[in-house]
Design a protein around this motif. Structure first.
Motif, short mmCIF file in Angstrom:
data_model
loop_
_atom_site.label_atom_id
_atom_site.label_comp_id
_atom_site.label_asym_id
_atom_site.label_seq_id
_atom_site.Cartn_x
_atom_site.Cartn_y
_atom_site.Cartn_z
N SER A 119 -15.87 47.14 47.60
CA SER A 119 -16.19 48.47 48.10
C SER A 119 -15.05 48.99 48.95
CB SER A 119 -17.49 48.44 48.91
OG SER A 119 -17.39 47.51 49.97
N GLY A 120 -14.39 48.09 49.70
CA GLY A 120 -13.19 48.43 50.44
C GLY A 120 -13.46 49.30 51.66
N LEU A 121 -12.44 49.39 52.49
CA LEU A 121 -12.49 50.24 53.68
C LEU A 121 -11.08 50.73 53.98
CD1 LEU A 121 -14.10 51.35 56.14
CD2 LEU A 121 -13.34 49.30 57.37
N LEU A 122 -10.88 52.03 53.83
CA LEU A 122 -9.59 52.61 54.21
C LEU A 122 -9.44 52.56 55.72
CD1 LEU A 122 -9.57 55.77 51.90
CD2 LEU A 122 -8.38 53.61 51.51
N ALA B 286 -9.30 33.89 58.32
CA ALA B 286 -8.75 34.72 59.40
C ALA B 286 -9.25 36.16 59.29
CB ALA B 286 -7.23 34.68 59.36
N LEU B 287 -9.28 36.69 58.07
CA LEU B 287 -9.73 38.07 57.88
C LEU B 287 -11.21 38.23 58.20
CD1 LEU B 287 -7.83 39.06 54.60
CD2 LEU B 287 -7.19 39.54 56.96
N ARG B 288 -12.01 37.23 57.83
CA ARG B 288 -13.45 37.29 58.15
C ARG B 288 -13.68 37.31 59.66
NH1 ARG B 288 -14.32 33.97 53.41
NH2 ARG B 288 -13.91 32.12 54.66
N ARG B 289 -12.88 36.53 60.38
CA ARG B 289 -13.05 36.48 61.84
C ARG B 289 -12.71 37.83 62.47
NH1 ARG B 289 -9.60 32.05 64.32
NH2 ARG B 289 -10.86 32.49 66.17
N VAL B 290 -11.66 38.48 61.98
CA VAL B 290 -11.31 39.81 62.49
C VAL B 290 -12.43 40.79 62.17
CG1 VAL B 290 -9.72 41.74 62.25
CG2 VAL B 290 -8.83 39.41 62.36
N LYS B 291 -12.92 40.73 60.95
CA LYS B 291 -13.95 41.67 60.49
C LYS B 291 -15.25 41.48 61.27
CE LYS B 291 -14.42 44.74 57.09
NZ LYS B 291 -13.50 45.88 56.91
N PRO C 37 -16.03 45.44 62.41
CA PRO C 37 -16.20 45.78 60.99
C PRO C 37 -15.42 47.00 60.55
CG PRO C 37 -18.32 45.34 62.06
CD PRO C 37 -17.30 45.41 63.16
N LYS C 38 -14.90 47.78 61.51
CA LYS C 38 -14.15 49.00 61.15
C LYS C 38 -12.67 48.74 60.93
CE LYS C 38 -17.34 52.13 63.53
NZ LYS C 38 -17.49 53.19 64.57
N THR C 39 -12.21 47.53 61.18
CA THR C 39 -10.81 47.18 60.88
C THR C 39 -10.67 46.93 59.38
OG1 THR C 39 -10.36 46.25 63.06
CG2 THR C 39 -8.97 45.50 61.24
N SER C 40 -9.68 47.53 58.76
CA SER C 40 -9.38 47.28 57.35
C SER C 40 -8.53 46.02 57.26
CB SER C 40 -8.62 48.48 56.77
OG SER C 40 -8.36 48.30 55.39
N VAL C 41 -9.06 44.99 56.59
CA VAL C 41 -8.40 43.68 56.56
C VAL C 41 -7.77 43.44 55.19
CG1 VAL C 41 -9.82 42.71 58.39
CG2 VAL C 41 -10.59 42.49 56.04
N ILE C 42 -6.51 42.98 55.20
CA ILE C 42 -5.67 42.96 54.00
C ILE C 42 -5.15 41.55 53.73
CG2 ILE C 42 -3.70 44.02 52.85
CD1 ILE C 42 -5.90 46.02 53.66
N ALA D 176 -14.47 37.98 48.79
CA ALA D 176 -14.75 37.21 50.01
C ALA D 176 -14.77 38.09 51.26
CB ALA D 176 -13.71 36.10 50.17
N GLY D 177 -14.43 39.37 51.13
CA GLY D 177 -14.54 40.27 52.27
C GLY D 177 -13.31 41.08 52.62
N ALA D 178 -12.18 40.82 51.97
CA ALA D 178 -10.98 41.62 52.25
C ALA D 178 -11.18 43.04 51.74
CB ALA D 178 -9.75 41.00 51.60
N ASP D 179 -10.53 43.99 52.41
CA ASP D 179 -10.61 45.39 51.99
C ASP D 179 -9.51 45.78 51.01
OD1 ASP D 179 -12.87 46.36 53.64
OD2 ASP D 179 -11.55 45.78 55.30
N GLY D 180 -8.61 44.85 50.75
CA GLY D 180 -7.53 45.12 49.82
C GLY D 180 -6.45 44.08 49.94
N CYS D 181 -5.31 44.35 49.31
CA CYS D 181 -4.24 43.36 49.27
C CYS D 181 -2.88 44.00 49.48
CB CYS D 181 -4.24 42.65 47.91
SG CYS D 181 -5.67 41.55 47.70
N PHE D 182 -2.01 43.23 50.09
CA PHE D 182 -0.59 43.56 50.22
C PHE D 182 0.12 42.92 49.03
CE2 PHE D 182 3.73 42.87 51.55
CZ PHE D 182 4.05 43.96 52.36
N VAL D 183 0.93 43.71 48.31
CA VAL D 183 1.66 43.20 47.16
C VAL D 183 3.14 43.21 47.48
CG1 VAL D 183 2.14 43.48 44.70
CG2 VAL D 183 -0.11 44.11 45.61
N ASP D 184 3.68 42.04 47.76
CA ASP D 184 5.10 41.92 48.05
C ASP D 184 5.90 41.95 46.75
OD1 ASP D 184 7.23 41.75 49.75
OD2 ASP D 184 6.67 39.83 50.63
N ARG D 185 7.18 42.35 46.87
CA ARG D 185 8.09 42.47 45.72
C ARG D 185 7.47 43.34 44.63
NH1 ARG D 185 12.37 37.57 45.48
NH2 ARG D 185 12.14 36.85 47.63
N ALA D 186 6.90 44.45 45.04
CA ALA D 186 6.24 45.34 44.09
C ALA D 186 7.24 46.10 43.23
CB ALA D 186 5.35 46.32 44.84
N VAL D 187 8.41 46.42 43.81
CA VAL D 187 9.41 47.19 43.06
C VAL D 187 10.82 46.61 43.17
CG1 VAL D 187 8.16 49.38 43.17
CG2 VAL D 187 9.70 48.75 45.05
#
Length: 353
Positions: A31-34, A92-97, A101-106, A175-186
């Motif tokens: 569902s994600g969270l911006l 780690a992301l679950r603990r922050v969340k 709950p309003k923090t977007s965790v990546i 598992a609860g992350a709101d999204g992902c960081f993609v390194d070396r994307a370009v």
């Protein structure tokens, strides 16, 4: 209901099967969270991007991290415990969340480097030599990244490789992350690639498809990809006090992207960021820093480093930036900013301090 059963199953094999089914059927598993964004204080547009090599963050550190609108955990998280890195980052992301709950965790991923600490993905891909990227001599490319060596590279021209790689992020979002960081994307891709056009097209497609899978409220931060279409976020990894930083922020704004300006705590860079800072409906700019990995113990110094006092100073809405050659100025309700892009020096004068 079947894929909910697989989420509960701790078997990494079953989790990977779940997400391959999700990708192939077009089911969004997130569902994600911006991240939220505001102008009252700088704290409303900052992010945290780091990890702790030695083990779980202290509770006080997690509480501080949860103040950020956006938190990314890197590939070194608790690496000394020898667990699958996915578990360490998820925890780690679950603990922050849980704290906010309003923090977007990546969740951090890399689209070129098949890091061995991500054990489930690494083992699965290592067993598929037919899917390793090859050079123009038709030999497997072996990649070195960030202190790891001799890793095979994902051949994104193949749909099965795109699905396998995407499963890492989709497991994290389940598992609860709101999204992902993609390194070396370009950038940071190997040289002399066999069938390079097909690889490049597949590399773009796998990131764009990942965005579709996490949905419009899921965050996909494609590193350095300021103009990549159909992906909602980018990071300027090495923000500096230059006109280039302002230009890249403008490109992100023009493409309606969330954009992270990653830097150290240099006040000159903060000035450049504020010259280019922007917001829109569902997107905006963010300022942040932190070492990619840290062995620092949580204490007052840690707090002052990651949450300096000026994060909480009144800022207010901005007027448009004014440029005269390489000299920029910008007024906020509660701050005045200048930048000399030639000398890379800037000032932020907080009117309330």
């Amino acid at each position: 209901l079947q894929f909910l059963y697989f989420i509960e199953d701790i078997s990494s094999t079953n989790k990977m099967k779940l997400h391959l089914l999700g990708v192939l059927s077009g089911v969004s598993l997130c569902s994600g969270l911006l991240p939220s964004h505001g102008w009252n204080t700088l704290s409303e547009q900052v992010f945290f991007h780091s990890s702790n090599e030695t083990g779980p963050y202290a509770d006080g550190a997690v509480e501080l991290m949860a103040k950020f609108p956006m938190v990314t955990i890197e590939k070194w998280m608790a690496i000394d415990n020898k667990k699958d890195m996915s578990e360490n980052i998820d925890d780690a992301l679950r603990r922050v969340k849980k704290v906010n709950p309003k923090t977007s965790v990546i969740f951090y991923t890399n689209s070129v480097c098949d890091f061995p600490q991500y054990k489930s993905l690494y083992d699965a891909f290592n067993a598929q030599p037919e899917n390793w990227l090859r050079n123009t001599s038709n030999l497997p490319i072996r990649q070195s990244c960030a202190g790891w060596y001799d890793m095979p590279v994902f051949d994104f021209s193949k749909s099965e490789v795109r699905d396998l790689w995407s499963s890492l992020c989709l497991n994290a979002t389940a598992a609860g992350a709101d999204g992902c960081f993609v390194d070396r994307a370009v950038d940071g891709t190997p040289k002399s690639i066999l069938n390079k056009d097909a690889y490049d097209a597949g590399h773009l497609k796998v990131i764009q498809d990942l965005q579709k899978s996490v949905g419009p409220n899921g965050v996909v931060i494609a590193n350095h990809a300021y103009t990549m279409p159909n992906v909602n976020a980018a990071q300027l990894e090495f923000c500096d006090a230059s006109a280039t930083t302002i230009q890249y922020l403008k490109e992100c704004k023009d493409n309606k992207k969330i954009c992270q300006c990653h830097s150290g705590s240099d006040p000159n860079v903060l000035a450049a960021y504020l010259i280019g800072a922007y917001s829109g409906e569902g997107f905006g700019s963010y300022y942040g820093y932190g070492p990619w990995d840290s062995r620092m113990e949580y204490n007052s110094t840690w707090t002052a480093t990651y949450w300096p006092d000026y994060f909480d100073y009144p800022l207010g809405t901005p007027s448009p930036a004014v440029q005269k050659g390489d000299y920029y100025t910008r007024e906020f309700t509660h701050a005045s900013v200048t930048l000399n892009a030639t000398s890379k020096t800037g000032t932020v004068k907080w009117k309330s301090n």
